[in-house]
Design an enzyme around this catalytic site. Structure first.
Site, short mmCIF file in Angstrom:
data_model
loop_
_atom_site.label_atom_id
_atom_site.label_comp_id
_atom_site.label_asym_id
_atom_site.label_seq_id
_atom_site.Cartn_x
_atom_site.Cartn_y
_atom_site.Cartn_z
N GLU A 1 64.54 69.48 -2.15
CA GLU A 1 64.42 69.05 -3.55
C GLU A 1 65.69 69.42 -4.31
OE1 GLU A 1 64.00 70.99 -6.41
OE2 GLU A 1 63.67 72.99 -5.62
N CYS B 1 59.88 79.14 -11.44
CA CYS B 1 58.44 79.30 -11.22
C CYS B 1 58.14 79.70 -9.78
CB CYS B 1 57.70 78.02 -11.58
SG CYS B 1 58.24 76.56 -10.66
N ASN B 2 59.03 79.35 -8.84
CA ASN B 2 58.76 79.63 -7.43
C ASN B 2 59.53 80.82 -6.87
OD1 ASN B 2 56.81 77.70 -6.85
ND2 ASN B 2 58.33 76.09 -6.56
N ARG B 3 60.50 81.36 -7.62
CA ARG B 3 61.28 82.47 -7.07
C ARG B 3 61.94 83.29 -8.17
NH1 ARG B 3 64.17 81.15 -2.93
NH2 ARG B 3 63.28 79.06 -2.70
N GLU C 1 51.87 64.69 -15.84
CA GLU C 1 53.08 65.19 -15.19
C GLU C 1 53.64 64.21 -14.17
OE1 GLU C 1 52.68 69.06 -13.54
OE2 GLU C 1 52.02 70.00 -15.40
N THR C 2 52.75 63.58 -13.40
CA THR C 2 53.22 62.65 -12.36
C THR C 2 53.92 61.45 -12.97
OG1 THR C 2 51.43 63.31 -10.88
CG2 THR C 2 52.53 61.24 -10.38
#
Length: 416
Positions: free
Chosen positions: A110, A50-52, A188-189
C-alpha cells in the site's frame, strides 16, 4: 552505539496497546525533542500511524529508547516489551526501507505509508531532531521506495475493493477523464473510491446518499455534486460508471430503473460495480445488453490474483531493500574511516610540529645543525613507530596471528 529502530505494529500488538503508544499530532514535535535528548547525536524520528508506532534514533542504546517510550506513555515494561521489535545498524535501515515501500503494511504494497513516513520526517526536521546521518538515511529511503515501485509490480495490482473497482473502470474505458461517474453511498469505501477516481483524472462525479449533508461534506473535498437517493433516476442516464456501496437492506438500483436509463442513453454501455453486501443493484441488471454489472465477489477474485502478484513482486523488493541498506551502511563506515584518518593525521602533525619547534629552538641557540637534524629524525621516527610497535608486540605475546597479519599488511611489511 548505532542506528536503532524500535516499534510496535499491527502484527505484534492489539489495537488497545497501539492506541496507548500512539503520539498525538499536536504532541509529536515535543516528543521528538524529548527523545532526541536521550541520544548522543540528538537525532530522533517518530513514526506514528493507526497501525504502527516506531522510533528511529542515532547513537543510542535500544534499552534507553524503550525506557523512554514506556516512561513517556506511563506504561509498564511488562505490558510493552513482549510486543516490541528492535533493529540495529543495517537491519534498522532495512526495516525503515521495508516500511516505506509498504512491505511491512497490513495491505502489502500500500502506498499511503510512504506519505506518512515523509510527514514524520518533515516534523522531525521542524523539531530540529535530524542531522546529517538520519537526513541521509531518510532521503535514501524515499529513493529506495520509489525505486521499488518503479522496478517491481508491488503497487500495480489492486488489492482493495475500492482500488479494484476503479481499476476495472480503467480497463473498460480508455480514459476516465471524460467519463461521468455516479457514486451511491458516502461511507469510507465510497470516499476511497472517489479519491482513486480523482487521482485518475475523473472530473464529473455525482454522489447520491440517503443523508444529503454527508454527501455534501464529501463532495466539498472532491468537487462533486451531491444528490439524494430519490434523485438517482434523474442522474442515472448521464452516468457512464456507477459504483455503489451502502448499508441498505434492499437494492437501490433495480432492473427497470437501469433499463430506462439505458434507453435514454441510446444504449451507450454503462459499467455498474456493486461493492455492497447485501447488494445495492439487482442481479437481473446483468441481463441487460448494455449494462456490465460486477459484484464484490467478482472484485474479490481479482484481488486474490493480484495479491499473489504482489507477493512475487515483494520478493524482488526485499532484495532491493537489502542491497540499498548495505550500501547505506557502507557510506556510514566510510564516514567512520574518514574520521579515523583525520584523527591519525592530526595526531601525526602534532608530533611533527612539536619536534620541529624544538629543533628550530636548538638551532636558534647555536646548536650543531647536523646533530639537531639527526636528533629530529630519530625522535620523529621513534614517536611515529611507538604505537605500531606496541601493537605488534602485544599481538605476538598473545599469539594473535590474525591481528599480527593485519598489522604487517597495514604497515607494508609483507611487500616484496
Amino acid at each position: 552505539m548505532s542506528l536503532v529502530a524500535i516499534g510496535i505494529n499491527h502484527k505484534t500488538a492489539t489495537v488497545d496497546l497501539r492506541e496507548k503508544v500512539a503520539f498525538a499530532p499536536d504532541r509529536i514535535h515535543d516528543a521528538m525533542k524529548s527523545l532526541a535528548s536521550c541520544t548522543q547525536s540528538g537525532e530522533a524520528v517518530i513514526i506514528s500511524t493507526c497501525n504502527r508506532t516506531e522510533l528511529y534514533c542515532n547513537n543510542s542504546e535500544a534499552a534507553d529508547v524503550v525506557a523512554w517510550l514506556e516512561d513517556y506513555h506511563q506504561l509498564s515494561h511488562e505490558d510493552v516489551e513482549p510486543c516490541l521489535y528492535q533493529y540495529k545498524g543495517q537491519e534498522a535501515v532495512k526495516h525503515l526501507m521495508r516500511v516505506s515501500a509498504g512491505l511491512d503494511s497490513l495491505i502489502l504494497g500500500e502506498p499511503q505509508i510512504l506519505g506518512q513516513v515523509k510527514q514524520s520526517f518533515v516534523k522531525a526536521k521542524e523539531a530540529g531532531t535530524v542531522a546529517a546521518t538520519m537526513d541521509r538515511m531518510f532521503q535514501n529511503t524515499f529513493s529506495v521506495a520509489k525505486k521499488i515501485r518503479t522496478e517491481t509490480e508491488i503497487g500495480a495490482a489492486a488489492v482493495s475493493v475500492a482500488f479494484a473497482a476503479v481499476s476495472m473502470a480503467k480497463h473498460i474505458f480508455s480514459s476516465l477523464s471524460t467519463t461521468q461517474v455516479l457514486l451511491v453511498g458516502a461511507g469510507e469505501t465510497i470516499e476511497l473510491v472517489a479519491r482513486h477516481l480523482k487521482d485518475n483524472g475523473v472530473k464529473a462525479m455525482v454522489v447520491a446518499n440517503r443523508t444529503i449533508s454527508r454527501a455534501e461534506a464529501m463532495c466539498d473535498e472532491f468537487g462533486a455534486t451531491a444528490i439524494t437517493l430519490e434523485q438517482i433516476p434523474d442522474f442515472l442516464p448521464k452516468a457512464d460508471i456507477v459504483i455503489s456501496s451502502t448499508a441498505s437492506p434492499l437494492p437501490i438500483l433495480g432492473k427497470g430503473m437501469v433499463e430506462k436509463a439505458l434507453k435514454q442513453r441510446r444504449h451507450q454501455p454503462m459499467l455498474l460495480v456493486d461493492i455492497a453486501v447485501p447488494r445495492d443493484i439487482e442481479a437481473e441488471v446483468a441481463d441487460l445488453d448494455d449494462a456490465f454489472l460486477y459484484t464484490v465477489d467478482d472484485l474479490q477474485s481479482i484481488i486474490e490474483q493480484n495479491m499473489a502478484s504482489r507477493r512475487e513482486a515483494a520478493e524482488q523488493a526485499e532484495l532491493i531493500a537489502e542491497d540499498q541498506a548495505y550500501q547505506f551502511m557502507e557510506w556510514i563506515r566510510s564516514l567512520e574511516s574518514v574520521d579515523s584518518i583525520r584523527e591519525y593525521r592530526t595526531q601525526s602533525m602534532a608530533i611533527k610540529d612539536e619536534l620541529v619547534e624544538r629543533a628550530v629552538n636548538k638551532l636558534a641557540q647555536g646548536g650543531n645543525s647536523e646533530q639537531v637534524l639527526l636528533e629530529l629524525a630519530n625522535k620523529l621516527t621513534n614517536k611515529l613507530i611507538h604505537a605500531p610497535t606496541q601493537a605488534l608486540t602485544a599481538a605476538s605475546r598473545q599469539g594473535d596471528l590474525n591481528s599480527l597479519g593485519q598489522l604487517r599488511a597495514v604497515l607494508g611489511l609483507d611487500k616484496d
